[in-house]
Scaffold this motif. Structure first.
Motif, PDB file in Angstrom:
ATOM      1  N   TYR A  77       0.830  -1.202   0.000  1.00  0.00           N
ATOM      2  CA  TYR A  77       0.000   0.000   0.000  1.00  0.00           C
ATOM      3  C   TYR A  77       0.869   1.260   0.000  1.00  0.00           C
ATOM      4  N   PRO A  78       0.441   2.308  -0.741  1.00  0.00           N
ATOM      5  CA  PRO A  78       1.268   3.508  -0.882  1.00  0.00           C
ATOM      6  C   PRO A  78       1.364   4.364   0.383  1.00  0.00           C
ATOM      7  N   ASP A  79       0.478   4.138   1.356  1.00  0.00           N
ATOM      8  CA  ASP A  79       0.458   4.986   2.551  1.00  0.00           C
ATOM      9  C   ASP A  79       1.243   4.393   3.724  1.00  0.00           C
ATOM     10  N   GLU A  80       1.983   3.310   3.481  1.00  0.00           N
ATOM     11  CA  GLU A  80       2.803   2.727   4.533  1.00  0.00           C
ATOM     12  C   GLU A  80       3.829   3.765   4.992  1.00  0.00           C
ATOM     13  N   PRO A  81       4.106   3.976   6.245  1.00  0.00           N
ATOM     14  CA  PRO A  81       3.760   3.189   7.441  1.00  0.00           C
ATOM     15  C   PRO A  81       2.457   3.604   8.126  1.00  0.00           C
ATOM     16  N   PHE A  95     -12.721  12.764  -4.559  1.00  0.00           N
ATOM     17  CA  PHE A  95     -12.233  11.391  -4.586  1.00  0.00           C
ATOM     18  C   PHE A  95     -11.361  11.233  -5.814  1.00  0.00           C
ATOM     19  N   GLY A  96     -10.437  10.280  -5.789  1.00  0.00           N
ATOM     20  CA  GLY A  96      -9.590  10.044  -6.957  1.00  0.00           C
ATOM     21  C   GLY A  96      -9.202   8.581  -7.063  1.00  0.00           C
ATOM     22  N   VAL A 122      -8.720  10.100  -1.337  1.00  0.00           N
ATOM     23  CA  VAL A 122      -9.716  11.040  -0.837  1.00  0.00           C
ATOM     24  C   VAL A 122      -9.004  12.344  -0.470  1.00  0.00           C
ATOM     25  N   THR A 123      -9.602  13.459  -0.884  1.00  0.00           N
ATOM     26  CA  THR A 123      -9.124  14.780  -0.471  1.00  0.00           C
ATOM     27  C   THR A 123     -10.149  15.312   0.515  1.00  0.00           C
ATOM     28  N   ASN A 139      -4.272   8.313   0.521  1.00  0.00           N
ATOM     29  CA  ASN A 139      -4.527   7.167  -0.349  1.00  0.00           C
ATOM     30  C   ASN A 139      -4.379   5.864   0.429  1.00  0.00           C
ATOM     31  N   GLY A 140      -4.613   4.757  -0.270  1.00  0.00           N
ATOM     32  CA  GLY A 140      -4.442   3.430   0.318  1.00  0.00           C
ATOM     33  C   GLY A 140      -5.369   3.160   1.488  1.00  0.00           C
TER      34      GLY A 140
END
Length: 192
Positions: A77-81, A95-96, A122-123, A139-140
């Motif tokens: 996932y791109p939002d790690e950590p 949303f995107g 989500v923004t 994201n993620g």
């Protein structure tokens, strides 16, 4: 202090929550209690309506998901950590990305988990715990938790995304939850 979590069927879970002002009584204590309640219940997010407050406030900590992740899933996932934040008076701006499926659950609807489609980004415009304004894109997993908790302050539940037949198949379990015919390892309050 650990607060009781409101169970499915309670009116507060279906109301659109209200914006608050910095003078909201004992807000710091409420936020601290929500963090304590969320962690004690093994949740990754908690919205004020879930602790019987009809206000636009939620807390979330996606870092917990990454801390307990299997080694094979790391880097997926791109939002790690992960992200830990307080959201006050939040409003989604946009949303995107593509919709993607993830198995969601909810502390107010225990023992039910379902695959839910949500946008990958989500923004959101919100105030932090110091009432400083922010507009951020997430994201993620983090975006998913934010959307789930945001739904709570809009009076919406994750089961609302299910197809009618699937929801009908869960109706017996949902009725049991609203009647208190369920055992959980955290404090719950059931509708009267």
């Amino acid at each position: 202090m650990i607060l009781p979590i409101v169970a499915y069927g309670a009116d507060v879970l279906r109301k659109k929550a209200l914006d608050i002002e910095p003078e909201y009584p004992q807000l710091d204590k409420l936020i601290a209690d929500m963090w304590e309640t969320m962690y004690a219940s093994n949740g990754v997010g908690l919205a004020a309506p879930q602790v019987n407050r009809n206000i636009r406030l939620f807390v979330m900590d996606s870092a917990q998901i990454f801390e307990h992740q299997e080694e094979d899933d790391k880097g997926q996932y791109p939002d790690e950590p992960g992200v830990k934040k307080v959201f006050i008076n939040a409003h989604i701006a946009d949303f995107g990305g593509d919709d993607w499926s993830y198995n969601e659950g909810c502390l107010s609807i225990p023992k039910i988990r379902e695959d839910i489609l949500r946008p990958e980004e989500v923004t959101i415009e919100y105030l932090d715990e110091n009432f400083q304004p922010h507009t951020e894109t997430f994201n993620g997993i983090t975006a998913r938790i934010i959307q789930h908790e945001y739904d709570h302050i809009e009076g919406k539940l994750f089961i609302d995304y299910l197809k009618p037949l699937k929801k009908k198949m869960l109706q017996g379990k949902l009725n049991d939850i609203s009647k208190g015919k369920i055992k959980v390892d955290y404090k719950m309050v059931f509708p009267k």
